[in-house]
Design an enzyme around this catalytic site. Structure first.
Site, mmCIF file in Angstrom:
data_model
loop_
_atom_site.group_PDB
_atom_site.id
_atom_site.type_symbol
_atom_site.label_atom_id
_atom_site.label_comp_id
_atom_site.label_asym_id
_atom_site.label_seq_id
_atom_site.Cartn_x
_atom_site.Cartn_y
_atom_site.Cartn_z
ATOM 1 N N ASP A 34 0.872 -1.175 0.000
ATOM 2 C CA ASP A 34 0.000 0.000 0.000
ATOM 3 C C ASP A 34 0.911 1.229 0.000
ATOM 4 O O ASP A 34 1.354 1.703 1.048
ATOM 5 C CB ASP A 34 -0.900 -0.011 1.233
ATOM 6 C CG ASP A 34 -1.895 1.146 1.264
ATOM 7 O OD1 ASP A 34 -1.704 2.119 0.500
ATOM 8 O OD2 ASP A 34 -2.848 1.091 2.058
ATOM 9 N N GLU B 130 1.444 2.241 13.173
ATOM 10 C CA GLU B 130 0.396 2.220 12.154
ATOM 11 C C GLU B 130 -0.740 1.409 12.767
ATOM 12 O O GLU B 130 -0.817 0.204 12.603
ATOM 13 C CB GLU B 130 0.913 1.593 10.857
ATOM 14 C CG GLU B 130 0.013 1.846 9.671
ATOM 15 C CD GLU B 130 -1.085 0.793 9.528
ATOM 16 O OE1 GLU B 130 -2.081 0.884 10.287
ATOM 17 O OE2 GLU B 130 -0.947 -0.090 8.681
ATOM 18 N N GLU C 163 -10.664 -2.808 15.055
ATOM 19 C CA GLU C 163 -9.574 -3.553 15.707
ATOM 20 C C GLU C 163 -8.996 -2.783 16.894
ATOM 21 O O GLU C 163 -8.303 -3.348 17.724
ATOM 22 C CB GLU C 163 -8.457 -3.929 14.728
ATOM 23 C CG GLU C 163 -8.897 -4.961 13.689
ATOM 24 C CD GLU C 163 -7.779 -5.423 12.785
ATOM 25 O OE1 GLU C 163 -6.795 -4.667 12.610
ATOM 26 O OE2 GLU C 163 -7.874 -6.538 12.262
ATOM 27 N N HIS D 46 -5.395 0.060 1.321
ATOM 28 C CA HIS D 46 -5.893 -1.241 1.775
ATOM 29 C C HIS D 46 -7.035 -1.081 2.778
ATOM 30 O O HIS D 46 -7.748 -2.040 3.067
ATOM 31 C CB HIS D 46 -4.759 -2.083 2.364
ATOM 32 C CG HIS D 46 -4.338 -1.693 3.747
ATOM 33 N ND1 HIS D 46 -3.542 -0.597 4.004
ATOM 34 C CD2 HIS D 46 -4.621 -2.236 4.952
ATOM 35 C CE1 HIS D 46 -3.329 -0.505 5.304
ATOM 36 N NE2 HIS D 46 -3.973 -1.481 5.903
#
Length: 532
Positions: free
Chosen positions: A201, A304, A313, A461
């Site tokens: 990405d 990240e 998440e 992504h």
């Protein structure tokens, strides 16, 4: 249509003879009557018999089902000024999504307050019941027992309605033990494919590369911590930018490969890979130890941590633990700011089922609609399908935000995009809401770097996350002088906090010259973004 004897049905009116209650018929919601029987008679004179639409009186869910029927009737009439009775009855037959109709549409709706009267009217043995009750009423003690029974029944209904309407009733919440979501989460990052996807990405990876190597003064001779390092790419950038020490932390098995990658590139004296959750490493619960000297703190925390719709998440809380426990007051998170956006899009995918290789498969539409309504979609949205502005709804300063800020409810307002290619002859149809986010590396004295996951730029992504309107109910269509406004809530799921729950309450209307908003239609979206 069967007539109903309303003349002696209202027992609660007998109990509260001196109290004036306004009953508003279904077919004339602005016309008040002082008795339930008069309101129902008015409806019947207009061709609508509410009693016919109610469940059987002996149905154990009579109270709940009756609440739904009444509120669905109110909703339909409110949204259709010139409504058709047959269409109203068809609307009542649809059962999908009935949970939304537990919330009263009409404030202080007397129909909802006197459901026990409606239950009596529904009873097929109405005449005998009335006669028996009249005989019993001669006995004072039995009358008091009857009154108490009615009060208990009303109290039960009130409690049930309050429970369903309550958005957060702590006294009713159960402490549920969820599955081992951390194990599932970290195991998923032990597979090479997810790391290959992220590294390839270029929007994501090159933004981090430029933000780190393009700001060497933030890293030169500094202590850097990389949370969720994966293959170690961000740690390698930091070491290349001149960091004197980089602590790379990962709780998945990928830490083994990260260690070898560090050695293969000659940074083993700078980058120290630690295995485990940052929370456990800080508390010294693991074999691995944080390579920090006594009193040593971190200058920069890189990570990240972003997921779909930014917070799916929910890795950010762990990064914030490192920030709060280990970072200098003069240090910074990198990136240091996130922004969430909302916009409306047209999507005609349901039309596909009308002609599949020459065959009619319209029956599939209901199934597709149910699936789209229930679960948020992660997809690449065509920029040409966007029919509104991209509204900035929430900004997080990652150096100062706290855990509670990650669950939020904010207002939004979407305006038609006048030159939208997806505009139809009827106006700007909004089939779904699109969630995206931008990330900023931008503090005083730095060279600012940003990247966007919006559909107006090269896709990442993360793609975009979409919330669908119910095509079987109301799909909003805006005219040029209208807006869609409302509240948007995103919160961690109570059972699995790595999943996200969404609640959108919206309305479409316009402002008059005095800036007063008038709503034409409204509705609710309830959806979830989950790992399974």
């Amino acid at each position: 249509m069967n007539g109903v004897d309303y003349e002696s049905a209202s027992e609660d009116e007998m109990i509260n003879e001196n109290e004036v209650i306004n009953y508003f018929p279904i077919t004339a919601p602005t016309k008040a009557f002082t008795s339930l029987r008069d309101a129902l008679t008015h409806d019947e004179s207009n061709g609508f018999n509410l009693i016919d639409q109610l469940p059987a009186a002996n149905n154990e869910d009579f109270f709940e089902d009756t609440i739904v029927v009444i509120n669905k009737c109110r909703t339909y009439v409110q949204q259709n000024s010139d409504f058709d009775l047959d269409a109203l009855k068809s609307f009542l037959i649809k059962k999908d999504g009935d949970e939304r109709y537990f919330r009263p549409v009409l404030e202080d709706d007397a129909f909802l307050m006197y459901i026990d009267d409606l239950e009596d009217m529904k009873d097929s043995h109405m005449d005998s019941v009335i006669e028996n009750e009249a005989n019993k009423a001669q006995d004072t003690n039995e009358l008091q027992m009857k009154i108490q029974a009615l009060e208990d029944k009303l109290h039960k209904a009130s409690l049930h309605m309050a429970k369903l309407m309550s958005e957060e009733d702590d006294s009713e919440k159960e402490k549920k033990q969820g599955p081992d979501n951390d194990t599932y989460y970290f195991t998923s990052y032990s597979h090479s494919s997810i790391h290959e996807t992220m590294l390839q990405d270029t929007i994501r990876t090159e933004a981090y590369q430029n933000a780190i190597l393009g700001n060497p003064h933030l890293f030169k001779d500094k202590v850097v911590m990389d949370i969720g390092c994966g293959t170690g790419i961000l740690s390698l950038f930091a070491a290349k930018a001149g960091a004197k020490k980089v602590i790379a932390i990962d709780a998945s098995d990928m830490y083994k490969e990260a260690t070898q990658i560090v050695q293969s590139n000659g940074y083993q004296d700078v980058i120290h890979v630690c295995h485990g959750k940052i929370e456990d490493l800080i508390e010294d619960k693991l074999p691995d130890k944080l390579p920090l000297e006594a009193g040593e703190q971190v200058d920069v925390v890189i990570s990240e941590w972003m997921g779909y719709a930014l917070f799916f998440e929910t890795m950010l809380p762990s990064v914030m633990v490192a920030r709060d426990r280990l970072m200098k007051k003069t240090g910074t998170m990198w990136p240091n700011r996130s922004i969430v956006y909302l916009e409306g899009a047209r999507d005609n995918r349901l039309e596909y089922w009308s002609d599949v290789y020459g065959f009619n498969m319209n029956v599939m539409k209901d199934r597709v609609i149910k699936e789209l309504r229930k679960d948020a979609e992660v997809e690449i949205v065509d920029a040409d399908s966007i029919v509104t502005n991209r509204d900035e709804i929430v900004v997080h300063d990652l150096n100062t935000c706290c855990d509670k800020d990650l669950d939020f409810e904010v207002t939004f307002e979407l305006k038609p995009k006048i030159d939208a290619p997806a505009k139809t002859s009827n106006g700007y149809q909004v089939d779904k809401l699109v969630i995206s986010f931008d990330i900023d590396f931008d503090i005083c004295g730095s060279t600012p770097i940003s990247f966007s996951t919006g559909c107006q730029t090269k896709s990442t992504h993360w793609k975009q996350t979409t919330l669908w309107f119910d095509a079987n109910d109301v799909v909003p269509v805006l005219s040029e002088n209208e807006v869609m406004k409302g509240s948007f809530r995103m919160a961690r799921n109570e059972i699995n906090p790595r999943d996200m729950d969404f609640l959108v309450q919206w309305q479409v209307g316009s402002y008059d010259e005095s800036k007063k908003f008038s709503s034409r239609i409204d509705g609710t979206i309830v959806s979830k973004l989950g790992s399974n």
